[in-house]
Design an enzyme around this catalytic site. Structure first.
Site, PDB file in Angstrom:
ATOM      1  N   GLU A   1     -67.713   3.499 -27.262  1.00 24.57           N
ATOM      2  CA  GLU A   1     -66.460   3.583 -26.521  1.00 24.57           C
ATOM      3  C   GLU A   1     -66.596   4.472 -25.293  1.00 24.57           C
ATOM      4  O   GLU A   1     -67.587   5.205 -25.109  1.00 24.57           O
ATOM      5  CB  GLU A   1     -65.316   4.080 -27.424  1.00 24.57           C
ATOM      6  CG  GLU A   1     -65.464   5.483 -27.928  1.00 24.57           C
ATOM      7  CD  GLU A   1     -64.287   5.885 -28.820  1.00 24.57           C
ATOM      8  OE1 GLU A   1     -63.815   7.026 -28.652  1.00 24.57           O
ATOM      9  OE2 GLU A   1     -63.860   5.091 -29.669  1.00 24.57           O
TER      10      GLU A   1
ATOM     11  N   ASN B   1     -73.507  19.661 -32.697  1.00 23.22           N
ATOM     12  CA  ASN B   1     -72.201  19.333 -33.256  1.00 23.22           C
ATOM     13  C   ASN B   1     -72.164  19.705 -34.739  1.00 23.22           C
ATOM     14  O   ASN B   1     -73.165  19.587 -35.447  1.00 23.22           O
ATOM     15  CB  ASN B   1     -71.946  17.832 -33.086  1.00 23.22           C
ATOM     16  CG  ASN B   1     -70.476  17.504 -33.013  1.00 23.22           C
ATOM     17  OD1 ASN B   1     -69.677  18.333 -32.639  1.00 23.22           O
ATOM     18  ND2 ASN B   1     -70.137  16.275 -33.354  1.00 23.22           N
TER      19      ASN B   1
ATOM     20  N   GLU C   1     -59.798   9.443 -32.626  1.00 22.59           N
ATOM     21  CA  GLU C   1     -60.044   8.984 -33.995  1.00 22.59           C
ATOM     22  C   GLU C   1     -58.843   9.336 -34.867  1.00 22.59           C
ATOM     23  O   GLU C   1     -58.018  10.182 -34.505  1.00 22.59           O
ATOM     24  CB  GLU C   1     -61.291   9.668 -34.576  1.00 22.59           C
ATOM     25  CG  GLU C   1     -61.130  11.178 -34.694  1.00 22.59           C
ATOM     26  CD  GLU C   1     -62.307  11.854 -35.369  1.00 22.59           C
ATOM     27  OE1 GLU C   1     -63.199  11.139 -35.833  1.00 22.59           O
ATOM     28  OE2 GLU C   1     -62.322  13.101 -35.426  1.00 22.59           O
TER      29      GLU C   1
ATOM     30  N   ASN D   1      32.615  31.271 -47.258  1.00 23.76           N
ATOM     31  CA  ASN D   1      32.607  30.431 -48.452  1.00 23.76           C
ATOM     32  C   ASN D   1      33.931  29.662 -48.503  1.00 23.76           C
ATOM     33  O   ASN D   1      34.920  30.050 -47.881  1.00 23.76           O
ATOM     34  CB  ASN D   1      32.436  31.285 -49.718  1.00 23.76           C
ATOM     35  CG  ASN D   1      32.166  30.415 -50.939  1.00 23.76           C
ATOM     36  OD1 ASN D   1      31.755  29.258 -50.818  1.00 23.76           O
ATOM     37  ND2 ASN D   1      32.386  30.963 -52.131  1.00 23.76           N
TER      38      ASN D   1
ATOM     39  N   HIS E   1      36.726  27.945 -51.341  1.00 24.20           N
ATOM     40  CA  HIS E   1      37.103  27.955 -52.752  1.00 24.20           C
ATOM     41  C   HIS E   1      38.205  26.920 -52.970  1.00 24.20           C
ATOM     42  O   HIS E   1      39.145  26.811 -52.156  1.00 24.20           O
ATOM     43  CB  HIS E   1      37.616  29.346 -53.156  1.00 24.20           C
ATOM     44  CG  HIS E   1      37.923  29.473 -54.616  1.00 24.20           C
ATOM     45  ND1 HIS E   1      36.951  29.542 -55.569  1.00 24.20           N
ATOM     46  CD2 HIS E   1      39.125  29.522 -55.274  1.00 24.20           C
ATOM     47  CE1 HIS E   1      37.509  29.636 -56.767  1.00 24.20           C
ATOM     48  NE2 HIS E   1      38.836  29.631 -56.610  1.00 24.20           N
TER      49      HIS E   1
ATOM     50  N   VAL F   1      34.086  38.652 -56.374  1.00 20.14           N
ATOM     51  CA  VAL F   1      34.163  37.194 -56.306  1.00 20.14           C
ATOM     52  C   VAL F   1      35.521  36.754 -55.745  1.00 20.14           C
ATOM     53  O   VAL F   1      36.582  37.202 -56.190  1.00 20.14           O
ATOM     54  CB  VAL F   1      33.949  36.585 -57.709  1.00 20.14           C
ATOM     55  CG1 VAL F   1      34.142  35.066 -57.658  1.00 20.14           C
ATOM     56  CG2 VAL F   1      32.561  36.926 -58.228  1.00 20.14           C
TER      57      VAL F   1
ATOM     58  N   GLU G   1      38.713  16.508 -50.081  1.00 21.10           N
ATOM     59  CA  GLU G   1      39.044  15.934 -48.775  1.00 21.10           C
ATOM     60  C   GLU G   1      39.607  17.009 -47.856  1.00 21.10           C
ATOM     61  O   GLU G   1      39.290  17.037 -46.659  1.00 21.10           O
ATOM     62  CB  GLU G   1      40.049  14.796 -48.944  1.00 21.10           C
ATOM     63  CG  GLU G   1      39.468  13.582 -49.650  1.00 21.10           C
ATOM     64  CD  GLU G   1      40.527  12.531 -49.941  1.00 21.10           C
ATOM     65  OE1 GLU G   1      40.179  11.489 -50.519  1.00 21.10           O
ATOM     66  OE2 GLU G   1      41.702  12.767 -49.589  1.00 21.10           O
TER      67      GLU G   1
END
Length: 1009
Positions: free
Chosen positions: A190, A229, A288, A912, A914, A949, A977
């Site tokens: 190569e 090598n 390689e 309130n 009553h 009360v 009512e």
């Protein structure tokens, strides 16, 4: 359960593997077969005499000794199918199959594979005839000077020739003289590549690769790369010559492509893949492949591995690398120096005694044995060419080399051969001061990584007309495919201002994407346009991929919310422009609208048109410089508990609430044609943005009592002492968008918006008088004080225009305490804006929907069963009343007895009713008492509440006759009512200031009476 692992091999690589595996808490014992002196009886590590050449015997041994994993070190057992045989026998084995190992075992297979899959490598050819090989060398147009034995040659089967004659001689030596035996039956010739040689390894699970840091081996025997090598005289890691960008390129173009190619060819690659590379001017090219850890590369890689090696190997075998990538030490370098026998790589003497190894260990260095043997008395002697390696891990390459050389010098090994210059190329590279773009502060690899991360996010925003694929120079959008006939393009660009500073300080980045998209998309909507695509710009001094991906991920999600595609963007890393951790954002949105639907329709807008306000989520993305200044004055940190927002939220979390995106909500409504104009309330607040969509001759009249203002604005105005004008000029004050609608369409449009979002009728348009303001906002200060407690005024606008002067009739905040169905006689009265600003009903049982479904009230449920005492229950009601700023409290069918403390606190403000003409028939069963007494007249009484009360001063009464045939039920109904008439009338007297309770407990009437 702890595992027993067996490592096959006897070199320094196998010692390093055993050393690293023994550190795992998952490992009970590491066996090495055959091993060396370093792996003999060393803690968890010991040698095994089992035969590794007979795979059947080895498999049975593993089963008999409960070996859970076999790790194959050298290449020969891999090529002969050890992994295949052990796996078939039911023994887990780490390494590639024999077919996969052909990448190393056959050079011709490897080169052909690289050609098939486009993996960069040198030009080449293979030969079985030496004459043909020599003719190729002589006639090649490139330097064909590298000759390789095709088979395995213990790492020595490569000859790099100086010229063509030397290359031809190498062919003859290999093929005719059989220098490497049968491995040389075929040779590969190569091209000789020019450049720097490096090794890049990775773990591969068959699909995913996990790259290791790059390594450089030193093949030549002597310093200066002189001498013959060898198998390798030392290595260092990492290599500065390989940048992160280049490593990423190698990973993608070589390692991943190889694993993908093997899988495509039906040969999945599982194990360690080693790519020997040459860094050429044309880029990295493969010299390689090896199919295992290199030696001595393994001796520098494993000391830098931070992860548990056993876990990494198991994750590789189980295909989990994608989610469990190995972690490596940072800011560290490793150097290993190999000590070889005198005469290596030729003939050498064995049995030379080695001393001083304990001194090396005391120096904080690691010795990995290779060619060593253990003799009687614990003596260690040489038994191979490469005998041992000394590895040092230090902060720098230079200090690692110095320490490794000091360790080598401490070893008593007569006539040892070793190099003193391992890493010399890297040191020279660093000393040359070669600059890279990354060293200048720009990390291209990080940028590429970011792009890879956001590509699928952008893809998810694809829509008709656009596929949102990133990577090109520009993006494309097909208007015809999106369904447009005669479109006009609309563009908008914006940022998120100094909200960025808060996000960066809080380290919360994922919400900014929605802010950016919203600011641009909401602007484009002002022209009636559908948002089509979006582009972002992210700039910083140093690219933090995690932060950037969080921001851009938020942008992609928000583009999906808005219905537009994230078509592209720019990431700019600009060192020196921004401080560390700082970044800036900009967005760009393009939309389209059919020509006939373009907004605003200025010619259609007229006096009397109604303004519909759409709720904001808070500050949105404007005014944050002022917000930060107010926070500074208040000495609040972003981490402080927020004095506004939900309980548990910090200041930073509330302020980073993302801007609302209105496109999905409003597009269908805008397309209907009922909306004449749309204003995005952005920088400039209410005062500047609404006039931008109106004819100049019209003015805006708004009443802030008609929408709910988020608490953050109430806090900012109070803490910053901000004027009404400053608030309205800077902030959206609770309205993110304002629609201009004809009075006839207002109710319909309001219902359409309210189906998905909170919205209100907030004002109207009037003829602008000379010198008058463009926008008048009444009651802003009052609404800011009320904040979220305000129940917005929902009455009809008078003639589609402004209200009567609110100062002409005082309106009072009233709370009605009820149980069951009581109190409904007050609901319609309290919610009439001409009487009360709003009605607050606090109940301890559920308010029946059939009584109040047609009115808007603020309801708070206080369940008495959740409280341990009357005092706790009353205290909770008191806190709720204070929170809502209540001025008068009415008891209407409220069945709980209030504590004296509560009654005294609300003295003169507590009413309130009553069911009798007090002072007659106090207490319970008043109607029954009247019938039993035989009276001919009873009725109802509204009175101030005192501790006794039914004894408070009387405000109003209405008489009810007792009929001859009355029952308790019929009398009660007629009294009820009367209550429905009397209680509202009495409440009006008190709320209007006509009646009050004097200090002596008696009624005081004002002169208005």
């Amino acid at each position: 359960m702890a595992e027993r692992v067996l490592i096959v091999g006897s070199g320094g690589r196998e010692h390093a593997l055993a050393w690293k595996l023994a550190q795992s808490p998952h490992i009970q014992q590491v066996l090495v077969a055959p091993g060396n002196a370093g792996t003999a009886n060393c803690g968890k590590i010991s040698n095994s005499a089992v035969s590794v050449s007979n795979h059947a015997i080895l498999a049975q041994y593993c089963k008999d000794h409960n070996v859970g994993l076999v790790v194959v070190g050298p290449e020969v057992p891999l090529a002969t199918g050890m992994v295949d045989d052990l796996t078939a026998a039911g023994v887990a084995c780490f390494g590639p199959s024999a077919k996969a190992a052909q990448l190393e075992a056959s050079k011709s297979f490897s080169k052909s594979f690289m050609d098939r899959h486009g993996i960069p490598t040198a030009r080449w050819s293979s030969f079985t005839d030496p004459d043909e090989a020599c003719n190729y060398i002589q006639g090649a147009v490139f330097p064909a000077l590298v000759v390789k034995a095709n088979g395995l040659a213990a790492g020595k089967g490569v000859i790099v020739a100086a010229d063509k004659d030397e290359a031809c001689q190498a062919v003859l030596d290999i093929m005719k003289d059989k220098t490497f035996g049968s491995a040389g039956d075929t040779v590969v010739v190569e091209e000789l590549l020019d450049g720097e040689e490096v090794s890049c390894l990775c773990f591969s699970d068959g699909s995913t690769v996990a790259a290791m840091p790059p390594v450089q081996d030193h093949k030549r025997l002597l310093d200066g790369d002189q001498g013959p090598n060898t198998g390798g005289m030392g290595a260092y890691c990492p290599t500065p010559q390989v940048s992160e960008e280049m490593l990423q390129q190698i990973k993608n173009a070589v390692l991943q492509k190889t694993v993908d190619g093997m899988r495509e060819e039906g040969i999945p690659y599982v194990g360690v893949l080693y790519a020997g590379l040459m860094l050429t001017k044309q880029g990295p090219k493969v010299l390689e492949f090896n199919c295992r850890f290199g030696d001595p590369e393994c001796q520098v890689l494993l000391p830098l591995l931070k992860s548990d090696l056993y876990e990494v190997l198991k994750n590789t075998l189980q295909a989990k690398l994608a989610s469990s990538a190995p972690i490596w030490l940072e800011d560290s370098a490793a150097v290993t120096v190999v000590m070889a026998s005198d005469g290596y790589p030729g003939a050498y003497q064995k049995g030379v005694e080695i001393t001083g190894l304990s001194r090396v260990t005391e120096m904080g260095l690691q010795v990995f044995h290779a060619g060593t043997a253990l003799k009687e008395g614990g003596r260690i002697v040489t038994s191979g060419g490469r005998v041992l390696a000394v590895t040092a891990v230090r902060p720098t390459l230079e200090s690692s080399l110095q320490s490794a050389n000091q360790g080598v010098a401490a070893v008593g090994f007569p006539n040892a051969v070793y190099r003193r210059d391992i890493g010399h190329r890297a040191i020279a590279y660093l000393s040359r001061g070669r600059l890279t773009y990354k060293e200048s502060g720009v990390d291209i690899a990080a940028g590429n990584k970011l792009v890879d991360m956001i590509k699928p996010l952008a893809k998810s925003t694809s829509r008709s007309g656009c596929n949102a694929e990133l990577g090109g120079f520009a993006g494309l959008f097909d208007l015809k495919a999106a369904g447009f006939i005669d479109p006009i393009l609309v563009a908008g660009t914006d940022g998120v201002g100094t909200k960025l500073k808060i996000a960066q300080a809080c380290n919360i980045h994922n919400t900014l994407g929605q802010d950016l998209v919203a600011m641009c998309v909401n602007d484009v909507l002002a022209q009636g346009a559908e948002p089509l695509f979006f582009l972002d710009y992210f700039s910083c001094g140093h690219l933090d991929v995690g932060v950037a991906s969080s921001v851009i991920g938020g942008i992609a999600e928000s583009c999906q919310m808005a219905g537009c595609a994230l078509l592209g963007g720019e990431t700019a890393e600009m060192p020196g422009v921004y401080d560390l951790g700082e970044y800036d954002l900009a967005g760009f949105c393009v939309g389209a609208v059919e020509r006939v639907s373009l907004l605003p329709r200025l010619d259609d807008i007229q006096q009397g048109d109604v303004l519909i306000g759409v709720a904001s989520s808070g500050v949105h993305s404007n005014g944050f410089s002022l917000v930060r200044k107010v926070l500074e004055r208040a000495s609040l940190q972003y981490s402080s508990p927020a004095p506004f927002g939900r309980p548990g939220q910090t200041v930073g979390e509330v302020l980073l609430t993302p801007t609302k995106i209105y496109s999905r909500l409003l597009q269908p409504i805008l397309r209907s044609g009922a909306v004449k104009a749309y204003a995005h309330i952005t920088g400039g607040g209410l005062l500047e943005n609404i006039p931008r969509v109106l004819p100049k001759e019209l003015a805006v009249d708004m009443d802030a009592m008609r929408w709910r203002i988020p608490p953050v604005f109430t806090w900012l105005q109070k803490e910053g002492s901000l004027s009404e004008d400053e608030m309205a000029h800077t902030f959206n004050c609770g309205l993110g968008a304002v629609l201009v609608v004809g009075s006839r369409d207002a109710s319909m449009v309001l219902r359409q918006v309210q189906a998905q979002e909170e919205a209100w009728t907030v004002g109207s348009l009037a003829q602008k008088q000379p010198g008058a303001e463009d926008v008048v906002i009444r009651n802003l200060a009052r609404s800011l004080r009320a904040g979220p407690n305000l129940c917005p005024d929902t009455s009809e606008l008078l003639n589609g225009a402004s209200h009567a002067d609110p100062s002409s009739h005082k309106r009072t905040r009233v709370a009605v305490l009820i149980s069951g169905t009581g109190g409904c006689q007050l609901c319609s009265y309290c919610t009439d804006p001409t009487h009360m600003s709003s009605a607050y009903i606090t109940e301890n049982f559920v308010l029946p929907a059939q009584h109040c479904s047609s009115i808007i009230v603020c309801v708070c449920v206080v369940d008495h069963k959740l409280y341990g005492s009357r005092a706790e229950f009353d205290g909770t009601i008191d806190r709720v009343l204070e929170e809502f700023g209540v001025e008068v409290v009415c008891l209407a069918g409220f069945m709980r007895i209030l504590t004296g403390h509560f009654v005294r606190k609300w003295n003169g403000k507590l009413l309130n009713i009553h069911p009798s003409l007090l002072p007659s028939f106090k207490g319970v069963n008043a109607q029954k008492q009247a019938l039993l007494a035989g009276v001919r007249l009873t009725g109802c009484t509204v009175h101030f509440v005192v501790e006794e009360v039914d004894a408070g001063a009387i405000i109003a009464q209405e008489a009810v006759p007792v009929l001859v045939n009355d029952t308790e039920e019929s009398l009660s109904e007629r009294i009820r009512e009367a209550e429905h008439r009397t209680f509202p009338a009495a409440l009006e007297l008190v709320a209007g200031g006509v009646v009050r309770l004097g200090e002596d407990g008696r009624i005081v009437w004002s002169q208005l009476a």
